[in-house]
Every structure is written in C-alpha cells, then in structure tokens.
Design an enzyme around this catalytic site. Structure first.
Site, PDB file in Angstrom:
ATOM      1  N   ASP A   1     -57.252 -35.477  49.087  1.00 32.43           N
ATOM      2  CA  ASP A   1     -55.830 -35.121  49.160  1.00 32.43           C
ATOM      3  C   ASP A   1     -55.066 -36.212  49.892  1.00 32.43           C
ATOM      4  OD1 ASP A   1     -53.311 -33.759  49.996  1.00 32.43           O
ATOM      5  OD2 ASP A   1     -54.289 -31.992  49.134  1.00 32.43           O
TER       6      ASP A   1
ATOM      7  N   PHE B   1     -56.069 -30.413  41.021  1.00 30.66           N
ATOM      8  CA  PHE B   1     -54.809 -29.739  41.353  1.00 30.66           C
ATOM      9  C   PHE B   1     -53.711 -30.731  41.742  1.00 30.66           C
ATOM     10  CE2 PHE B   1     -58.023 -26.561  42.642  1.00 30.66           C
ATOM     11  CZ  PHE B   1     -57.497 -25.382  42.156  1.00 30.66           C
TER      12      PHE B   1
ATOM     13  N   THR C   1     -49.493 -26.094  33.813  1.00 37.00           N
ATOM     14  CA  THR C   1     -48.490 -25.065  34.084  1.00 37.00           C
ATOM     15  C   THR C   1     -47.898 -24.495  32.799  1.00 37.00           C
ATOM     16  OG1 THR C   1     -46.267 -24.759  34.988  1.00 37.00           O
ATOM     17  CG2 THR C   1     -46.827 -26.980  34.360  1.00 37.00           C
ATOM     18  N   ASP C   2     -47.416 -23.264  32.876  1.00 39.67           N
ATOM     19  CA  ASP C   2     -46.749 -22.670  31.707  1.00 39.67           C
ATOM     20  C   ASP C   2     -45.440 -23.397  31.403  1.00 39.67           C
ATOM     21  OD1 ASP C   2     -45.247 -21.735  33.876  1.00 39.67           O
ATOM     22  OD2 ASP C   2     -45.181 -19.645  33.200  1.00 39.67           O
ATOM     23  N   GLU C   3     -44.951 -24.209  32.364  1.00 39.72           N
ATOM     24  CA  GLU C   3     -43.660 -24.873  32.168  1.00 39.72           C
ATOM     25  C   GLU C   3     -43.713 -25.929  31.067  1.00 39.72           C
ATOM     26  OE1 GLU C   3     -41.338 -25.708  35.643  1.00 39.72           O
ATOM     27  OE2 GLU C   3     -42.452 -24.260  36.827  1.00 39.72           O
TER      28      GLU C   3
ATOM     29  N   LYS D   1     -46.243 -32.997  33.589  1.00 35.12           N
ATOM     30  CA  LYS D   1     -47.444 -32.162  33.417  1.00 35.12           C
ATOM     31  C   LYS D   1     -47.870 -32.142  31.938  1.00 35.12           C
ATOM     32  CE  LYS D   1     -49.245 -29.993  36.233  1.00 35.12           C
ATOM     33  NZ  LYS D   1     -50.319 -30.324  37.211  1.00 35.12           N
TER      34      LYS D   1
ATOM     35  N   TYR E   1     -40.510 -32.596  35.950  1.00 36.45           N
ATOM     36  CA  TYR E   1     -41.807 -32.072  36.402  1.00 36.45           C
ATOM     37  C   TYR E   1     -42.640 -31.631  35.193  1.00 36.45           C
ATOM     38  CZ  TYR E   1     -45.112 -28.432  37.882  1.00 36.45           C
ATOM     39  OH  TYR E   1     -46.238 -27.656  38.034  1.00 36.45           O
TER      40      TYR E   1
HETATM   41  P1  NAD Z   1     -48.586 -28.009  46.161  1.00 32.11           P
HETATM   42  O1  NAD Z   1     -47.349 -28.837  46.013  1.00 32.11           O
HETATM   43  O2  NAD Z   1     -48.601 -26.872  47.108  1.00 32.11           O
HETATM   44  O3  NAD Z   1     -49.809 -28.964  46.591  1.00 32.11           O
HETATM   45  C1  NAD Z   1     -50.052 -30.197  45.990  1.00 32.11           C
HETATM   46  C2  NAD Z   1     -51.198 -30.867  46.740  1.00 32.11           C
HETATM   47  O4  NAD Z   1     -51.471 -32.132  46.101  1.00 32.11           O
HETATM   48  C3  NAD Z   1     -50.865 -31.189  48.203  1.00 32.11           C
HETATM   49  O5  NAD Z   1     -51.968 -30.873  49.028  1.00 32.11           O
HETATM   50  C4  NAD Z   1     -50.585 -32.674  48.189  1.00 32.11           C
HETATM   51  O6  NAD Z   1     -50.840 -33.301  49.428  1.00 32.11           O
HETATM   52  C5  NAD Z   1     -51.530 -33.146  47.095  1.00 32.11           C
HETATM   53  N1  NAD Z   1     -51.096 -34.409  46.471  1.00 32.11           N
HETATM   54  C6  NAD Z   1     -49.851 -34.722  46.024  1.00 32.11           C
HETATM   55  N2  NAD Z   1     -49.834 -35.979  45.545  1.00 32.11           N
HETATM   56  C7  NAD Z   1     -51.096 -36.465  45.675  1.00 32.11           C
HETATM   57  C8  NAD Z   1     -51.708 -37.699  45.347  1.00 32.11           C
HETATM   58  N3  NAD Z   1     -51.013 -38.709  44.786  1.00 32.11           N
HETATM   59  N4  NAD Z   1     -53.030 -37.852  45.596  1.00 32.11           N
HETATM   60  C9  NAD Z   1     -53.746 -36.845  46.174  1.00 32.11           C
HETATM   61  N5  NAD Z   1     -53.220 -35.663  46.525  1.00 32.11           N
HETATM   62  C10 NAD Z   1     -51.905 -35.468  46.269  1.00 32.11           C
HETATM   63  O7  NAD Z   1     -48.949 -27.555  44.697  1.00 32.11           O
HETATM   64  P2  NAD Z   1     -49.528 -26.146  44.190  1.00 32.11           P
HETATM   65  O8  NAD Z   1     -48.415 -25.184  44.079  1.00 32.11           O
HETATM   66  O9  NAD Z   1     -50.741 -25.801  44.962  1.00 32.11           O
HETATM   67  O10 NAD Z   1     -49.947 -26.545  42.702  1.00 32.11           O
HETATM   68  C11 NAD Z   1     -51.242 -27.062  42.423  1.00 32.11           C
HETATM   69  C12 NAD Z   1     -51.326 -27.395  40.959  1.00 32.11           C
HETATM   70  O11 NAD Z   1     -51.036 -26.235  40.178  1.00 32.11           O
HETATM   71  C13 NAD Z   1     -50.356 -28.471  40.502  1.00 32.11           C
HETATM   72  O12 NAD Z   1     -51.017 -29.294  39.566  1.00 32.11           O
HETATM   73  C14 NAD Z   1     -49.228 -27.692  39.854  1.00 32.11           C
HETATM   74  O13 NAD Z   1     -48.596 -28.455  38.851  1.00 32.11           O
HETATM   75  C15 NAD Z   1     -49.988 -26.520  39.258  1.00 32.11           C
HETATM   76  N6  NAD Z   1     -49.218 -25.271  39.094  1.00 32.11           N
HETATM   77  C16 NAD Z   1     -48.568 -24.708  40.159  1.00 32.11           C
HETATM   78  C17 NAD Z   1     -47.893 -23.505  39.978  1.00 32.11           C
HETATM   79  C18 NAD Z   1     -47.211 -22.808  41.126  1.00 32.11           C
HETATM   80  O14 NAD Z   1     -46.613 -21.748  40.917  1.00 32.11           O
HETATM   81  N7  NAD Z   1     -47.269 -23.306  42.338  1.00 32.11           N
HETATM   82  C19 NAD Z   1     -47.849 -22.903  38.716  1.00 32.11           C
HETATM   83  C20 NAD Z   1     -48.520 -23.529  37.655  1.00 32.11           C
HETATM   84  C21 NAD Z   1     -49.206 -24.709  37.857  1.00 32.11           C
HETATM   85  P1  TYD Z   2     -39.387 -22.178  41.760  1.00 32.11           P
HETATM   86  O1  TYD Z   2     -40.067 -21.386  42.809  1.00 32.11           O
HETATM   87  O2  TYD Z   2     -38.808 -23.502  42.106  1.00 32.11           O
HETATM   88  O3  TYD Z   2     -40.427 -22.288  40.556  1.00 32.11           O
HETATM   89  P2  TYD Z   2     -40.185 -22.835  39.035  1.00 32.11           P
HETATM   90  O4  TYD Z   2     -38.894 -23.526  38.947  1.00 32.11           O
HETATM   91  O5  TYD Z   2     -41.334 -23.763  38.892  1.00 32.11           O
HETATM   92  O6  TYD Z   2     -40.268 -21.623  38.170  1.00 32.11           O
HETATM   93  O7  TYD Z   2     -38.222 -21.289  41.161  1.00 32.11           O
HETATM   94  C1  TYD Z   2     -38.470 -20.004  40.607  1.00 32.11           C
HETATM   95  C2  TYD Z   2     -37.179 -19.504  40.027  1.00 32.11           C
HETATM   96  O8  TYD Z   2     -36.241 -19.263  41.096  1.00 32.11           O
HETATM   97  C3  TYD Z   2     -36.476 -20.493  39.116  1.00 32.11           C
HETATM   98  O9  TYD Z   2     -35.820 -19.768  38.082  1.00 32.11           O
HETATM   99  C4  TYD Z   2     -35.454 -21.176  40.011  1.00 32.11           C
HETATM  100  C5  TYD Z   2     -35.070 -20.057  40.961  1.00 32.11           C
HETATM  101  N1  TYD Z   2     -34.694 -20.463  42.327  1.00 32.11           N
HETATM  102  C6  TYD Z   2     -33.532 -19.958  42.917  1.00 32.11           C
HETATM  103  O10 TYD Z   2     -32.781 -19.180  42.309  1.00 32.11           O
HETATM  104  N2  TYD Z   2     -33.257 -20.323  44.196  1.00 32.11           N
HETATM  105  C7  TYD Z   2     -34.047 -21.178  44.916  1.00 32.11           C
HETATM  106  O11 TYD Z   2     -33.725 -21.497  46.084  1.00 32.11           O
HETATM  107  C8  TYD Z   2     -35.240 -21.674  44.309  1.00 32.11           C
HETATM  108  C9  TYD Z   2     -36.154 -22.615  45.045  1.00 32.11           C
HETATM  109  C10 TYD Z   2     -35.525 -21.284  43.002  1.00 32.11           C
END
Ligand code: NAD
Ligand code: TYD
Length: 339
Positions: free
Chosen positions: A30, A77, A121-123, A150, A146
C-alpha cells in the site's frame, strides 16, 4: 496460501484482511495515500502471517521486490476511489488505476501468480434506466473520470487473460458501506457530520439511486470468487438495496433523532449518474453467495460504530493518522518493508 493484497489499508481492503487474517499469509502492499489508514488494521496486524510493504503499484521494481516467488494470489484493491476527486483532477486516477493495474498484471505474470482478482465497480456500467439492472456482459459506459479509469483497468485485465493466458477474475461491487470508511464518501461523511450537528451536503435533488452493500458481505463475496470463481469470469456483488440518497439520509437522521433541516442542497456533481443497480444473480447461482446484512441492520451497526469511534474520525479529519506513520516508521524508501 500467500495472498498479495494491494490497497489493504483502505476501507474495503482492510476488511478483506481482517476476514482473511489467520487463514492466509498476507502481504499488504500500500502506498498509504490519504485513504490508507493503518488504524484500520491494528488488530489484523498482530497476526504473524501479516506484513505491510509501503509502495506504489506504479513502481514495477517495488512490486517485484515485495511479491514473493511463491505468491498464490493477488487481490488488487489499490485505487484512487473517490469520484469527486477524479472530477477535480484525473491524472492520479489514470496513473494508479490504469497504469498501476497493468503493472500489477505484468509483475504477477512474471512471478507466475496462480490467480489475479481485480476489484472493480458497478460504476463502469454508467447510468441504469429506472428499471434496469447491470449485468456482467453489459457494455462499459463510464460517466466519471474515476469510472473511466476503472473501465480501462478492466480491459487490461481481460487483455492479460486473453493474450497471456493469465488466471484472472473481476468483481464489480456496488456502493459499500460500513465501519472504517473514510469520511469523504456519502455515508461516513453524513454520519460524522450529523453526530456533530453539522449539515449534510445533498448533491442536486438527492434522488440519485445507489445500491448499498455492507463491506462485510462484499468481502465474503470476494473470498468466494477468489476460492471458487471460474477463470476469466466477471462477478457482480450488490446489496439488492437500490435507494435514493435522500431516503438513506432521512433514515440516518431519524435513527439519530436529528432534524431533516441538516440536509443542505448543494450544486449537483457534474455528470452525476442517476442510478446504479447491479444484478448479482450469477454470483448467487454459481458461488452460493448472497448478501446477509439488511440495509436497516447494516446502517444501524455502521452508525453505532461511528458513534463509538469518534477518535478514529477525529484522527482522519485532522490528518493525525498520517503523522503517526511518520513518527512510527520514519521516512522510508518506497518498497521498503515497514512491518
Ligand atoms: P480506499 O480509497 O478506501 O482505499 C484505497 C487504498 O489504496 C488506500 O489504502 C490507498 O493508500 C491505496 N492506494 C492508492 N493508490 C495507491 C498506489 N498507487 N499504490 C498502492 N496503494 C495505493 O478505497 P476502497 O473504498 O477501499 O476501494 C477499494 C477498491 O474497491 C477500489 O479499487 C475501488 O475502485 C473499488 N470499489 C470501491 C467501492 C466503494 O464503495 N468504496 C465500490 C466498488 C468498487
Ligand atoms: P459517493 O459516496 O461519493 O459514492 P459514488 O459517487 O461512488 O456513488 O456518493 C454516493 C452518492 O451520494 C452519489 O449519488 C453522490 C451523493 N453525495 C451527496 O449527495 N453528497 C455528498 O457529500 C457526497 C460525498 C455524495
């Protein structure tokens, strides 16, 4: 089993490590960006099979040096994960999410890693129509920088499988929620603001729909895919809870006994996707996984966690969690083992 996890100090990666600790040797690689928080791993780090290497997935030499010869699996991740940050500046997203993924694939190929699980991601599917559900074979239609990064990463994973015969898997997860999520995403931001009677920014009309899955359920699915997924396949992971943001926030405010006036409408996010909803029938049918935590229970548990852990939030917000690394580990070269 030896698993090389990238981004394991983040929200989802740290939950995966907490679940796997004790049953595998884990190397957590990380960069410890703003999103990487070692406070998330205090307990798991006590496991003798766990080690941390601070390094960047864009640095092939550092990845090669950190990955053992007998690595069974990579679970990738590491990413820049916040849409709003990608709108402000996309370069880091292209570097970490696209170049970083290609470098992880190439080093894994050279190391003859047996299985490569890429976390997507579903995005990548973009907006779903009101009654649409994103399926594994639907086209990639990213809306934000973003999501574009992905989607690009996924194509490199597919190319590695097809061209080099790598054993790859892709998972696409909907919006995760739960403990240890950095307070920039909607739910942790809203919970921690409301606990301090501060307003919640609601983008646009607040009617955007997201499908919420608890991070514990997601990581159970990731483990099932890693252990039993079919080579080359993509698996969707969702919560079956597509809800408008405003409804989620109303439930949150009601649970905490706070007024709806804390919701403050702000300018909408540019290019904001209106609806995400993933169809995870294939994952259920092939792997027997389904989400077990209802949104009502998961939200209540998450709220309690943030109530019980104000120090975690305070350290995130003040940036203290980062100073702590410097004090504890000193300035180290990228790729140097720090634990
Ligand atoms: P996060 O932002 O909480 O954590 C990302 C981690 O990656 C951190 O520990 C950061 O230090 C590390 N990192 C960033 N750049 C790096 C690099 N260049 N080299 C090594 N480490 C690096 O993210 P998360 O929410 O835990 O998401 C993890 C994965 O799941 C991501 O690939 C994200 O796209 C995917 N994902 C997240 C969500 C969500 O709701 N959070 C949903 C779908 C998919
Ligand atoms: P977010 O948590 O950023 O996830 P994602 O954009 O990846 O789905 O946002 C979730 C939803 O909430 C999205 O529709 C954007 C909205 N949002 C707000 O309305 N206010 C906020 O401050 C943030 C961060 C997100």
């Amino acid at each position: 089993m030896t698993i090389f996890v990238t981004g394991g100090a983040g929200f989802i990666g740290s939950e995966f490590i907490r679940q796997m600790a004790g049953s595998a040797r884990i190397i957590n690689f990380d960069k410890l960006t703003y999103a990487g928080n070692l406070d998330n791993l205090t307990e798991a780090a006590k496991d003798p099979g766990y080690s941390l290497v601070k390094g960047d997935v864009c640095d092939a030499g550092a990845v090669m040096a950190a990955m053992p010869e007998d690595c069974d699996a990579v679970v990738h991740f590491a990413a820049e994960s916040h849409v709003d940050r990608s709108i402000v500046g996309a370069e880091e997203f292209v570097l970490t999410n696209v170049l970083g993924t290609q470098i992880m694939l190439e080093v894994s190929r050279q190391r003859r890693v047996k299985r490569f699980l890429h976390i997507s991601t579903d995005e990548v599917g973009g907006d779903m129509p009101p009654d649409g559900w994103f399926k594994e074979d639907d086209p990639l239609q990213a809306s934000s920088p973003y999501a574009a990064s992905k989607a690009s990463a996924e194509l490199f994973v597919r190319a590695a499988a097809r061209t080099h015969g790598m054993n790859t898997l892709i998972t696409r997860t909907s919006n995760n929620y739960g403990p240890y999520q950095f307070p920039e995403k909607l739910l942790p931001l809203a919970i921690s603001n409301v606990l301090e009677d501060r307003p919640i920014p609601v983008y646009g009309d607040g009617m955007q729909v997201r499908d919420w899955v608890h991070v514990t359920d997601n990581c159970r699915a990731l483990r099932a895919v890693l252990e039993r997924g079919r080579v080359g396949e993509t698996y969707h992971i969702g919560g079956g809870n597509p809800l408008p943001n405003i409804e989620v926030l109303r439930t949150l405010l009601k649970t905490l006994g706070k007024p709806e006036s804390l919701m403050t409408r702000v300018t909408d996010r540019p290019g904001h996707d209106r609806r995400y909803a993933v169809d995870f029938t294939k994952t259920t049918q092939e792997l027997g996984w389904k989400p077990e935590i209802s949104f009502a229970d998961g939200l209540a548990q998450t709220i309690r966690w943030y109530q019980d852990n104000p120090e975690w939030v305070r350290r995130c917000r003040s940036g203290e969690y980062r100073k702590y690394y410097e004090q504890m580990y000193g300035a180290r070269e990228a790729g140097a083992s720090v634990l």
